[in-house]
Design an enzyme around this catalytic site. Structure first.
Site, PDB file in Angstrom:
ATOM      1  N   LYS A  10      -8.553  18.403 -22.774  1.00 21.20           N
ATOM      2  CA  LYS A  10      -9.704  18.507 -21.851  1.00 21.20           C
ATOM      3  C   LYS A  10     -11.017  18.207 -22.574  1.00 21.20           C
ATOM      4  O   LYS A  10     -11.063  17.325 -23.434  1.00 21.20           O
ATOM      5  CB  LYS A  10      -9.704  19.884 -21.179  1.00 21.20           C
ATOM      6  CG  LYS A  10      -8.417  20.146 -20.391  1.00 21.20           C
ATOM      7  CD  LYS A  10      -8.559  21.238 -19.373  1.00 21.20           C
ATOM      8  CE  LYS A  10      -7.245  21.472 -18.647  1.00 21.20           C
ATOM      9  NZ  LYS A  10      -7.299  22.509 -17.645  1.00 21.20           N
ATOM     10  N   GLU A  56       1.321  21.739 -11.020  1.00 24.89           N
ATOM     11  CA  GLU A  56       0.238  22.554 -11.556  1.00 24.89           C
ATOM     12  C   GLU A  56      -0.464  23.296 -10.414  1.00 24.89           C
ATOM     13  O   GLU A  56      -1.411  22.756  -9.805  1.00 24.89           O
ATOM     14  CB  GLU A  56      -0.780  21.650 -12.260  1.00 24.89           C
ATOM     15  CG  GLU A  56      -0.240  20.987 -13.497  1.00 24.89           C
ATOM     16  CD  GLU A  56      -1.304  20.894 -14.583  1.00 24.89           C
ATOM     17  OE1 GLU A  56      -1.029  21.321 -15.701  1.00 24.89           O
ATOM     18  OE2 GLU A  56      -2.416  20.430 -14.284  1.00 24.89           O
ATOM     19  N   SER A  73      -1.767  27.921 -17.337  1.00 25.20           N
ATOM     20  CA  SER A  73      -1.756  29.118 -18.188  1.00 25.20           C
ATOM     21  C   SER A  73      -0.498  29.251 -19.052  1.00 25.20           C
ATOM     22  O   SER A  73      -0.006  30.360 -19.271  1.00 25.20           O
ATOM     23  CB  SER A  73      -1.963  30.389 -17.349  1.00 25.20           C
ATOM     24  OG  SER A  73      -3.225  30.375 -16.726  1.00 25.20           O
ATOM     25  N   ASN A 107      -3.141  18.623 -23.064  1.00 27.43           N
ATOM     26  CA  ASN A 107      -4.375  18.123 -22.457  1.00 27.43           C
ATOM     27  C   ASN A 107      -5.553  18.842 -23.113  1.00 27.43           C
ATOM     28  O   ASN A 107      -5.837  19.994 -22.794  1.00 27.43           O
ATOM     29  CB  ASN A 107      -4.320  18.388 -20.942  1.00 27.43           C
ATOM     30  CG  ASN A 107      -5.584  17.967 -20.233  1.00 27.43           C
ATOM     31  OD1 ASN A 107      -6.484  17.383 -20.834  1.00 27.43           O
ATOM     32  ND2 ASN A 107      -5.662  18.265 -18.944  1.00 27.43           N
ATOM     33  N   HIS A 122      -5.184  14.998 -11.887  1.00 30.68           N
ATOM     34  CA  HIS A 122      -5.363  16.380 -12.347  1.00 30.68           C
ATOM     35  C   HIS A 122      -6.272  17.109 -11.354  1.00 30.68           C
ATOM     36  O   HIS A 122      -7.207  16.518 -10.806  1.00 30.68           O
ATOM     37  CB  HIS A 122      -5.975  16.402 -13.749  1.00 30.68           C
ATOM     38  CG  HIS A 122      -5.941  17.771 -14.350  1.00 30.68           C
ATOM     39  ND1 HIS A 122      -6.856  18.734 -14.016  1.00 30.68           N
ATOM     40  CD2 HIS A 122      -5.072  18.350 -15.205  1.00 30.68           C
ATOM     41  CE1 HIS A 122      -6.554  19.852 -14.673  1.00 30.68           C
ATOM     42  NE2 HIS A 122      -5.469  19.639 -15.391  1.00 30.68           N
ATOM     43  N   GLY A 131      -6.449  27.407 -15.952  1.00 31.75           N
ATOM     44  CA  GLY A 131      -7.766  27.673 -16.548  1.00 31.75           C
ATOM     45  C   GLY A 131      -8.065  29.145 -16.784  1.00 31.75           C
ATOM     46  O   GLY A 131      -7.286  30.038 -16.434  1.00 31.75           O
TER      47      GLY A 131
HETATM   48  P1  PGA Z   1      -4.391  25.601 -18.661  1.00 32.36           P
HETATM   49  O1  PGA Z   1      -4.570  24.170 -17.989  1.00 32.36           O
HETATM   50  O2  PGA Z   1      -3.195  25.525 -19.547  1.00 32.36           O
HETATM   51  O3  PGA Z   1      -5.668  25.833 -19.418  1.00 32.36           O
HETATM   52  O4  PGA Z   1      -4.224  26.584 -17.536  1.00 32.36           O
HETATM   53  C1  PGA Z   1      -3.475  23.427 -17.599  1.00 32.36           C
HETATM   54  C2  PGA Z   1      -3.928  22.121 -17.039  1.00 32.36           C
HETATM   55  O5  PGA Z   1      -4.985  22.069 -16.404  1.00 32.36           O
HETATM   56  O6  PGA Z   1      -3.269  21.097 -17.241  1.00 32.36           O
END
Ligand code: PGA
Length: 251
Positions: A10, A165, A213, A8, A95, A171
């Site tokens: 983002k 998640e 993470s 992802n 999400h 994040g």
């Molecule tokens: P992250 O995000 O790997 O940056 O923690 C995961 C997600 O939101 O799918």
């Protein structure tokens, strides 16, 4: 079961050329990987990503979200039919970052239906905001799963990929990822809820990913259990230092 690496991207990158570079890097790393890799670029890059990604069985295009309804006068949205036409095969729905912007379980439920009816696979995100010592979060989590899949037929639920998640693990502000044991426990818990509350008989066949993470160093630990069928990765997806470790984890 085929393990999945969903990336992802983002909205981290703001230059098209940087996103192109990451997509090309992912395509190169995917060669020789056993994972089904799903690349979910920012929405304005979906069309280009569809052209950049070589056509391969284990490399697929995903979208980060979709409009809840069909086509029409809906300014600023992306219809499932258009995503499908642009070669999208998987769509992330529910999400936590969309839920935080106001998306409800009922919206997520409608999006799952829209994605399925347009011949794509939803990657449905569920997860608790935080944990408490008396495990009350399991009740709210259960409610979320039930509401998210409410009224869907067994085969429809089985056609979804679910991503566990936990919001506290997602994040840059996350203190830590879930542990691999926590990810396994929750994958099994989701399976149990699908079986007992959503009427899914063949609940073991539903694929559950872990996200929050994940990086090039810890990815392999999450994949050690057969109950975790893959990873949904945010930040590390755009990090050239982390990407090789992510792919290497799928041996
Ligand atoms: P992250 O995000 O790997 O940056 O923690 C995961 C997600 O939101 O799918």
């Amino acid at each position: 079961m085929q393990k999945i690496l969903a990336l992802n991207l983002k909205t981290y990158q703001t230059q098209a050329k940087d996103i192109e570079k990451v997509i090309k890097k992912i395509a190169a790393l995917q060669t020789g990987s056993k994972a089904l890799s799903i690349v979910c670029p920012p929405m304005p890059m979906v069309s280009l990503a569809g052209k950049l990604l070589p056509r391969k069985k284990l490399l697929a295009l995903g979208a980060q979200d979709v409009f809840v309804g069909e086509a029409g006068a809906f300014t600023g949205t992306s219809s499932a039919a258009l995503l499908k036409d642009l070669k999208v095969q998987y769509v992330i729905v529910g999400h936590s970052e969309r839920r935080a912007a106001g998306e409800t379980d009922a919206d997520v439920n409608k999006k799952i239906r829209t994605v399925l009816s347009n011949g794509m696979t939803p990657i449905v995100c569920v997860g608790e905001l935080e944990r408490d010592a008396s495990h009350r979060y399991l009740h709210t989590f259960t409610d979320q799963v039930i509401a998210t899949f409410a009224g869907l037929k067994e085969f429809e639920i089985q056609s979804c990929i679910i991503a566990y998640e936990p919001i506290w693990a997602i994040g840059a502000k996350a203190k830590r990822s879930a542990t691999p044991d926590e990810a396994v426990e929750m994958a099994l818990f989701i399976s149990k809820v699908l079986h007992e509350q959503c009427g899914v008989k063949n609940h073991q066949s539903v694929q559950v990913l872990y996200g929050g993470s994940v990086n090039g160093s810890n990815a392999e630990d999450f994949l050690a259990s057969d109950h975790v069928h893959g990873l949904l990765v945010g930040r590390a997806s755009i990090d050239p230092q982390q990407l090789p470790g992510l792919f290497a984890a799928f041996k």
